[in-house]
Design an enzyme around this catalytic site. Structure first.
Site, short mmCIF file in Angstrom:
data_model
loop_
_atom_site.label_atom_id
_atom_site.label_comp_id
_atom_site.label_asym_id
_atom_site.label_seq_id
_atom_site.Cartn_x
_atom_site.Cartn_y
_atom_site.Cartn_z
N SER A 52 -24.00 62.51 75.26
CA SER A 52 -23.66 61.70 74.23
C SER A 52 -25.64 61.52 73.42
CB SER A 52 -22.86 60.40 74.37
OG SER A 52 -23.59 59.65 75.23
N HIS A 53 -26.32 60.83 73.93
CA HIS A 53 -27.45 60.58 73.67
C HIS A 53 -28.71 61.72 73.85
CE1 HIS A 53 -25.38 57.00 73.82
NE2 HIS A 53 -26.37 56.49 73.33
N ASP A 193 -19.49 59.52 72.83
CA ASP A 193 -18.10 59.95 73.90
C ASP A 193 -17.11 60.06 73.30
OD1 ASP A 193 -19.72 59.92 76.13
OD2 ASP A 193 -19.41 58.43 77.02
#
Lengths: 341, 341
Positions: A52-53, A193
């Site tokens: 997610s990053h 997320d």
């Protein structure tokens, strides 16, 4: 933090991925220095399975730079405030280059005074927080960081969202072991997320968020489209989120999560807030013993049945990536390449 | 923190209660200095309606002193370690007199260096944590404290208890408003509240703890008799509890929550661990503005529907107690008086 991507997997050497990301960021308005810092951060998240990053964030960086919301060329202004206090005006740029510019001074102060704080304001943070703290633990220091973000969390007992996802990250050295590192949103779930679940058409567990009417929902789209997240752990997580607003915004001189207005910058995605990092030198009181004690803690946690330490999944993914390259999907790789074409 | 006591209520002036508690503590082995600090702390908790740390604790103090487990006469040894670092060896006594002995030096360092840390070890903490941090906020400083306790919490994902209830307390000044203060166990429930529920024959909400077989239970007695508490908020609360072990024990040189053995001291109740307090001077970067910004946060929280700020119940109880005296039951008052007879 780390929902898997879908599609055909490919493996790319870390340096190759980092160079590609740097080229994208420079192509879309970052200076070489800023692009280098952000590319290393983003490639590290992808390498460690923190999807997610990882490269998932690149389109957001690009659209934000295009919108004029963030200054990709910003030169952070570092102020030596006191024996244990460093302040940085990130000048409307990203927080990570501001940390990089102040890091040497911060570490020197922590080693000298025993503790030091870095207060960053006028900064944009769009990345995971653990990459900011882990390197301190690698050099024997203990680090704690908080960053506030953008209104999307309903305080416990309130009716409407106010706080950001407001993560807390912590890192400590550990003898003959990877540093102990965690990075947790104080929301029930990280915003990235929720986005990943929405994209994948997945439902969320209960208790993560509410819809536009304030009603509980398991639909990530309902949370993203007018709804909001809840804090983790009820009133306690909510109090921690409030603390993050006070430390990362009020103390640094940054914006609270509800104070910036990006409506005139379509495509802007990066919260314009502040960040606080506290660094402690454990050798001041306990010498080399701290890392040994930290190791004893890990052993005791394993003895009571814990099979995975905080941060351990990232280290395992990292090991594999160092052997085989960083995993991403063919579709993601082509998407990245298109951004420098 | 604050389950109400049962029985006929009486009201006693704060100073009268404090003097009574001081007499009890001196009668049972504390020096005048130590008794004064602990009596003020305990009377303050009772005054503020934090009953699980009010006079409810006195029999535990008395039995612990009688057991020889804690030194009620201990003289803390303060070390001026560095520009931002104070260390105290509590000499096997209570943590609060150690804090009191180091407090002036700690505040001077925080005001000079911008941040300072107090590391207390060889200390017993048997009280609420908010009384340790609230006074810093009253003088314009931001304070964060952690203390570890005794094994009674199962780490998330583990099979057996290891961590203590390991609270985190935070205090920040707020313009024209009481300081913003919270004090939270990182366990799903504070140990004192489980004891109070057991005494009152009440069941607990779900998710608080497990019985001796590791099975979920709502029976407080099953938790106290061989069972254990769970962390709040799953893996996140568990990671915070781990952080408290590292900061309060490993960093200070204190015992981890599982390291002390009081089996040869029947009646001993006070965990023999360590405590860390970090104090930041917000005027270093933001001047008087911090308290104003803190005030803006409170107003925004109220605007989204929050009717009670963290710590607010304590302030309201305090106001009433200042008018009418501190509430306790007739039975409690007689019990206290019997301890000095």
């Amino acid at each position: 933090m780390s929902a898997p991507s879908t599609g055909t997997a490919v493996r790319v050497p870390f340096t190759e991925l980092q160079n590609l990301l740097q080229a994208i960021l420079q192509r879309h308005g970052c200076s070489e220095t800023v692009a280098q810092v952000l590319a290393h951060n983003c490639a590290s998240a992808q390498r460690d399975g923190a999807h997610s990053h990882g490269v998932f964030r690149i389109p957001g960086y690009v659209s934000t730079l295009a919108s004029g919301w963030v200054d990709g060329q910003a030169r952070p202004k570092v102020s030596d405030v006191a024996a244990g206090y460093v302040s940085v005006d990130a000048a409307g740029g990203f927080a990570q280059p501001a940390l990089a510019a102040a890091r040497e001074l911060l570490v020197a102060k922590a080693r000298n005074a025993g503790i030091a704080v870095l207060a960053i304001h006028n900064s944009h943070h769009f990345a995971a927080l653990w990459p900011d703290v882990e390197p301190f633990a690698e050099e024997g220091l203990v680090a704690l960081s908080v960053v506030n973000s953008m209104t999307c969390v309903v305080p416990h007992g309130a009716r409407k969202p106010l706080f950001g996802t407001n993560p807390i990250a912590f890192a400590a050295p550990c003898a003959e072991h990877d540093p102990i590192v965690f990075d947790m949103a104080t929301s029930a779930m990280a915003h990235g997320d929720v986005q990943i679940a929405a994209r994948a058409g997945q439902q969320l567990p209960e208790g993560m968020g509410v819809d536009a009417n304030g009603q509980p929902t398991t639909d990530p789209k309902a949370i993203l489209e007018g709804g909001a997240l809840l804090p983790f752990g009820g009133h306690k997580g909510s109090a921690l989120s409030m603390m993050v607003e006070l430390l990362a915004a009020a103390l640094t001189g940054g914006h609270f999560s509800w104070e910036f207005d990006w409506s005139s910058h379509p495509g802007a995605k990066t919260p314009w807030t502040g960040q606080l990092i506290i660094v402690i030198d454990p050798s001041k009181a306990e010498g080399e013993r701290f890392a040994q004690r930290s190791r004893e803690l890990v052993e005791q946690m394993q003895a009571v049945g814990l099979t995975r330490m905080p941060g351990e999944r990232r280290y395992r993914e990292r090991e594999v990536a160092e052997e085989e390259g960083v995993a991403l999907t063919e579709q993601e790789l082509q998407g990245l390449k298109a951004l420098v074409a």
